[in-house]
Design an enzyme around this catalytic site. Sequence first.
Site, PDB file in Angstrom:
ATOM      1  N   LEU A 125       0.839  -1.193   0.000  1.00 26.02           N
ATOM      2  CA  LEU A 125       0.000   0.000   0.000  1.00 26.02           C
ATOM      3  C   LEU A 125       0.882   1.255   0.000  1.00 26.02           C
ATOM      4  O   LEU A 125       0.743   2.138  -0.840  1.00 26.02           O
ATOM      5  CB  LEU A 125      -0.906  -0.026   1.246  1.00 26.02           C
ATOM      6  CG  LEU A 125      -1.950   1.081   1.365  1.00 26.02           C
ATOM      7  CD1 LEU A 125      -3.003   0.946   0.276  1.00 26.02           C
ATOM      8  CD2 LEU A 125      -2.639   1.012   2.743  1.00 26.02           C
ATOM      9  N   TRP A 156       8.586   0.323   2.230  1.00 27.41           N
ATOM     10  CA  TRP A 156       8.322  -0.178   3.583  1.00 27.41           C
ATOM     11  C   TRP A 156       7.396  -1.384   3.555  1.00 27.41           C
ATOM     12  O   TRP A 156       6.417  -1.438   4.293  1.00 27.41           O
ATOM     13  CB  TRP A 156       7.723   0.915   4.487  1.00 27.41           C
ATOM     14  CG  TRP A 156       8.679   2.016   4.776  1.00 27.41           C
ATOM     15  CD1 TRP A 156       8.660   3.269   4.241  1.00 27.41           C
ATOM     16  CD2 TRP A 156       9.800   1.962   5.653  1.00 27.41           C
ATOM     17  NE1 TRP A 156       9.713   3.988   4.734  1.00 27.41           N
ATOM     18  CE2 TRP A 156      10.426   3.208   5.600  1.00 27.41           C
ATOM     19  CE3 TRP A 156      10.342   0.959   6.482  1.00 27.41           C
ATOM     20  CZ2 TRP A 156      11.575   3.502   6.347  1.00 27.41           C
ATOM     21  CZ3 TRP A 156      11.474   1.249   7.218  1.00 27.41           C
ATOM     22  CH2 TRP A 156      12.077   2.504   7.145  1.00 27.41           C
ATOM     23  N   ASP A 242      -8.266  -3.420   8.852  1.00 23.08           N
ATOM     24  CA  ASP A 242      -9.052  -3.873  10.012  1.00 23.08           C
ATOM     25  C   ASP A 242      -8.533  -5.224  10.511  1.00 23.08           C
ATOM     26  O   ASP A 242      -8.578  -5.516  11.707  1.00 23.08           O
ATOM     27  CB  ASP A 242     -10.530  -4.061   9.640  1.00 23.08           C
ATOM     28  CG  ASP A 242     -11.283  -2.729   9.572  1.00 23.08           C
ATOM     29  OD1 ASP A 242     -10.749  -1.707  10.020  1.00 23.08           O
ATOM     30  OD2 ASP A 242     -12.419  -2.748   9.055  1.00 23.08           O
ATOM     31  N   GLN A 281       8.807   0.369  45.900  1.00 23.27           N
ATOM     32  CA  GLN A 281       7.488   0.714  45.375  1.00 23.27           C
ATOM     33  C   GLN A 281       7.526   1.272  43.949  1.00 23.27           C
ATOM     34  O   GLN A 281       6.602   1.050  43.166  1.00 23.27           O
ATOM     35  CB  GLN A 281       6.798   1.716  46.306  1.00 23.27           C
ATOM     36  CG  GLN A 281       6.315   1.053  47.574  1.00 23.27           C
ATOM     37  CD  GLN A 281       5.547   2.003  48.462  1.00 23.27           C
ATOM     38  OE1 GLN A 281       5.518   3.205  48.224  1.00 23.27           O
ATOM     39  NE2 GLN A 281       4.936   1.469  49.495  1.00 23.27           N
ATOM     40  N   GLU A 365       0.448   0.417  10.054  1.00 20.75           N
ATOM     41  CA  GLU A 365      -0.996   0.115  10.118  1.00 20.75           C
ATOM     42  C   GLU A 365      -1.767   1.225  10.847  1.00 20.75           C
ATOM     43  O   GLU A 365      -2.619   0.975  11.693  1.00 20.75           O
ATOM     44  CB  GLU A 365      -1.220  -1.256  10.747  1.00 20.75           C
ATOM     45  CG  GLU A 365      -0.453  -2.320   9.976  1.00 20.75           C
ATOM     46  CD  GLU A 365      -1.153  -3.636   9.900  1.00 20.75           C
ATOM     47  OE1 GLU A 365      -2.377  -3.654  10.004  1.00 20.75           O
ATOM     48  OE2 GLU A 365      -0.454  -4.639   9.707  1.00 20.75           O
TER      49      GLU A 365
HETATM   50  C1  LIG Z   1       8.672  -1.791   9.952  1.00 18.79           C
HETATM   51  C2  LIG Z   1       7.620  -1.291   9.011  1.00 18.79           C
HETATM   52  C3  LIG Z   1       6.890  -2.191   8.252  1.00 18.79           C
HETATM   53  C4  LIG Z   1       5.921  -1.732   7.355  1.00 18.79           C
HETATM   54  N1  LIG Z   1       5.248  -2.647   6.570  1.00 18.79           N
HETATM   55  C5  LIG Z   1       4.369  -2.196   5.638  1.00 18.79           C
HETATM   56  C6  LIG Z   1       3.750  -3.129   4.723  1.00 18.79           C
HETATM   57  O1  LIG Z   1       3.939  -4.349   4.811  1.00 18.79           O
HETATM   58  N2  LIG Z   1       2.926  -2.628   3.749  1.00 18.79           N
HETATM   59  C7  LIG Z   1       2.670  -1.286   3.625  1.00 18.79           C
HETATM   60  O2  LIG Z   1       1.932  -0.915   2.732  1.00 18.79           O
HETATM   61  N3  LIG Z   1       3.253  -0.382   4.482  1.00 18.79           N
HETATM   62  C8  LIG Z   1       4.091  -0.815   5.477  1.00 18.79           C
HETATM   63  N4  LIG Z   1       4.703   0.096   6.327  1.00 18.79           N
HETATM   64  C9  LIG Z   1       4.454   1.537   6.141  1.00 18.79           C
HETATM   65  C10 LIG Z   1       3.571   2.131   7.206  1.00 18.79           C
HETATM   66  O3  LIG Z   1       2.254   1.647   7.116  1.00 18.79           O
HETATM   67  C11 LIG Z   1       3.644   3.670   7.075  1.00 18.79           C
HETATM   68  O4  LIG Z   1       4.956   4.016   7.448  1.00 18.79           O
HETATM   69  C12 LIG Z   1       2.633   4.375   7.938  1.00 18.79           C
HETATM   70  O5  LIG Z   1       1.334   4.228   7.398  1.00 18.79           O
HETATM   71  C13 LIG Z   1       2.936   5.878   8.092  1.00 18.79           C
HETATM   72  O6  LIG Z   1       3.158   6.461   6.856  1.00 18.79           O
HETATM   73  P1  LIG Z   1       4.480   7.383   6.610  1.00 18.79           P
HETATM   74  O7  LIG Z   1       5.646   6.611   7.130  1.00 18.79           O
HETATM   75  O8  LIG Z   1       4.465   7.782   5.199  1.00 18.79           O
HETATM   76  O9  LIG Z   1       4.270   8.610   7.558  1.00 18.79           O
HETATM   77  P2  LIG Z   1       3.440   9.943   7.203  1.00 18.79           P
HETATM   78  O10 LIG Z   1       2.073   9.570   6.752  1.00 18.79           O
HETATM   79  O11 LIG Z   1       4.259  10.784   6.320  1.00 18.79           O
HETATM   80  O12 LIG Z   1       3.347  10.601   8.643  1.00 18.79           O
HETATM   81  C14 LIG Z   1       4.432  11.313   9.225  1.00 18.79           C
HETATM   82  C15 LIG Z   1       3.955  11.853  10.568  1.00 18.79           C
HETATM   83  O13 LIG Z   1       2.854  12.752  10.366  1.00 18.79           O
HETATM   84  C16 LIG Z   1       1.742  12.319  11.109  1.00 18.79           C
HETATM   85  N5  LIG Z   1       0.513  12.587  10.373  1.00 18.79           N
HETATM   86  C17 LIG Z   1       0.225  12.298   9.072  1.00 18.79           C
HETATM   87  N6  LIG Z   1      -1.020  12.679   8.775  1.00 18.79           N
HETATM   88  C18 LIG Z   1      -1.544  13.214   9.904  1.00 18.79           C
HETATM   89  C19 LIG Z   1      -2.790  13.782  10.237  1.00 18.79           C
HETATM   90  N7  LIG Z   1      -3.797  13.869   9.345  1.00 18.79           N
HETATM   91  N8  LIG Z   1      -2.967  14.251  11.501  1.00 18.79           N
HETATM   92  C20 LIG Z   1      -1.991  14.142  12.425  1.00 18.79           C
HETATM   93  N9  LIG Z   1      -0.784  13.618  12.163  1.00 18.79           N
HETATM   94  C21 LIG Z   1      -0.562  13.157  10.932  1.00 18.79           C
HETATM   95  C22 LIG Z   1       1.938  10.831  11.300  1.00 18.79           C
HETATM   96  O14 LIG Z   1       1.202  10.338  12.424  1.00 18.79           O
HETATM   97  C23 LIG Z   1       3.442  10.757  11.493  1.00 18.79           C
HETATM   98  O15 LIG Z   1       3.753  11.059  12.826  1.00 18.79           O
HETATM   99  C24 LIG Z   1       5.656  -0.349   7.256  1.00 18.79           C
HETATM  100  C25 LIG Z   1       6.370   0.561   8.048  1.00 18.79           C
HETATM  101  C26 LIG Z   1       7.333   0.109   8.917  1.00 18.79           C
HETATM  102  C27 LIG Z   1       8.088   1.087   9.756  1.00 18.79           C
END
Ligand SMILES: Cc1cc2nc3c(=O)[nH]c(=O)nc-3n(C[C@H](O)[C@H](O)[C@H](O)COP(=O)(O)OP(=O)(O)OC[C@H]3O[C@@H](n4cnc5c(N)ncnc54)[C@H](O)[C@@H]3O)c2cc1C
Length: 403
Positions: A125, A156, A242, A281, A365
């Site tokens: 994705l 990723w 989901d 504690q 996810e």
């Molecule tokens: C170890 C690993 C395995 C993975 N495996 C898969 C896989 O098998 N298949 C796949 O498709 N993907 C995979 N991913 C990708 C993963 O799903 C994405 O990294 C994730 O969805 C976040 O996207 P991004 O890294 O582009 O961050 P971005 O979307 O660029 O986000 C960057 C920051 O901005 C914040 N942000 C973005 N939009 C908003 C908003 N509207 N409001 C508030 N904050 C926001 C985010 O929370 C984050 O803190 C994997 C990632 C990792 C690290």
Amino acid sequence: MDFALSEEHRMVQNMVREFAQKEVAPIIKEYDRKQEMAAFILPRMAELGILGICFPVRYGGQGMDYIALGLVCEELEAVDSTLRVVMSVHVGLNSMGLLQWATDEQKQRFLVPQARGEKIACFGLTESGAGSDVAGIISTARGEGGAYLLNGEKMWISLATKAHHALVVARTNPEAPDPHDGLSAFLVELNSPGVTAGDIHGKLGVRAGSTGWLAFQDVRVPVENRIGEEGEGFKIAMSCLDNGRYTVAAGATGLIRASLDASVHYAHERKAFGREIGKFQLVQQKIARMVQSYEMGRLLYLRAGWMKNMGLRNTRETSLAKWFATDASFDAASDAIQVHGAYGYSDEYDVERYLRNSKGAVIYEGTSDIHQLMQAGYALGYRTDTSLRCELPKYDREFWQED
Ligand SMILES: Cc1cc2nc3c(=O)[nH]c(=O)nc-3n(C[C@H](O)[C@H](O)[C@H](O)COP(=O)(O)OP(=O)(O)OC[C@H]3O[C@@H](n4cnc5c(N)ncnc54)[C@H](O)[C@@H]3O)c2cc1C
């Protein structure tokens, strides 16, 4: 309300615990250091039936329910997150998506070998410019004479270099007024001409696993490999999430348990100021928080699993379970390091690996930020779930276990 696990559930739990503790725990540090996935993991998981645990026997699975899937993930991640990641992508994000959306013919071609573990599946994705914002996907699939020509790159991607099949979401209609409606889903056979894949190195965690990229250059994907209708790609991806998020929630609960067990053990063993540190504690407070998080994580994921069994829409409950358990697993692993003092800071103990591994699940996810937006959206009435053309089938024991 029945909180008891069935005899079958306990059997599968014991089987997976034995596999993870006896076969994987002794070697995992070595592979984590080498940043390599041990070659025996996938074939062994296939052999044990783990890769098809919750699928009907007629589709190559073990005929167990969705609760069994959660229990498996908890046991696997209590040893190492990389084992649970396999379940999240192969089972949750890909195979369960096929169970929900694929035609019977597609299930026979793709789900059966996946559930048997003969073919490994991944989920494509994310792109370098599109993570949380799925509508930003720029990979394209252009219809051309009974097939689609797929072009683009996915970043990723867990198991990118190990998988035979990928569920890929690409743009089929660049003109769609709402970009969400211009996406479609495809089952891409990764030995097709024009597909290349590679690993990503230098990750903070899940180092004993496999994370990489996939590139598609004029890859011919037959129309018969399109999952669902044209334009349903976004809905399909979200329903796959989901299921993937459910496995992540259950796994993160296992990681909390592992942090708790390690901390209890160490708190009895280590002495300071003339007594075992468990008597202090502030150490007890950390352990109590881990107990609380474990119990809450478990209740939340089991509720989501129960809803899946009953055929109830569970996007909201699964998101809550995933958000809670992943944040809590990061906190638990961090506290476990604190309990271990300097020793927790070294790879002589497992807790530093737990912390590194836990962070990934807070990001993939749906980041914890996205889950907070979702929960607030539901509470404020900005967000509701409408029914889907294809829902995840409810667990029907007779149908699941019939040949
Ligand atoms: C170890 C690993 C395995 C993975 N495996 C898969 C896989 O098998 N298949 C796949 O498709 N993907 C995979 N991913 C990708 C993963 O799903 C994405 O990294 C994730 O969805 C976040 O996207 P991004 O890294 O582009 O961050 P971005 O979307 O660029 O986000 C960057 C920051 O901005 C914040 N942000 C973005 N939009 C908003 C908003 N509207 N409001 C508030 N904050 C926001 C985010 O929370 C984050 O803190 C994997 C990632 C990792 C690290």
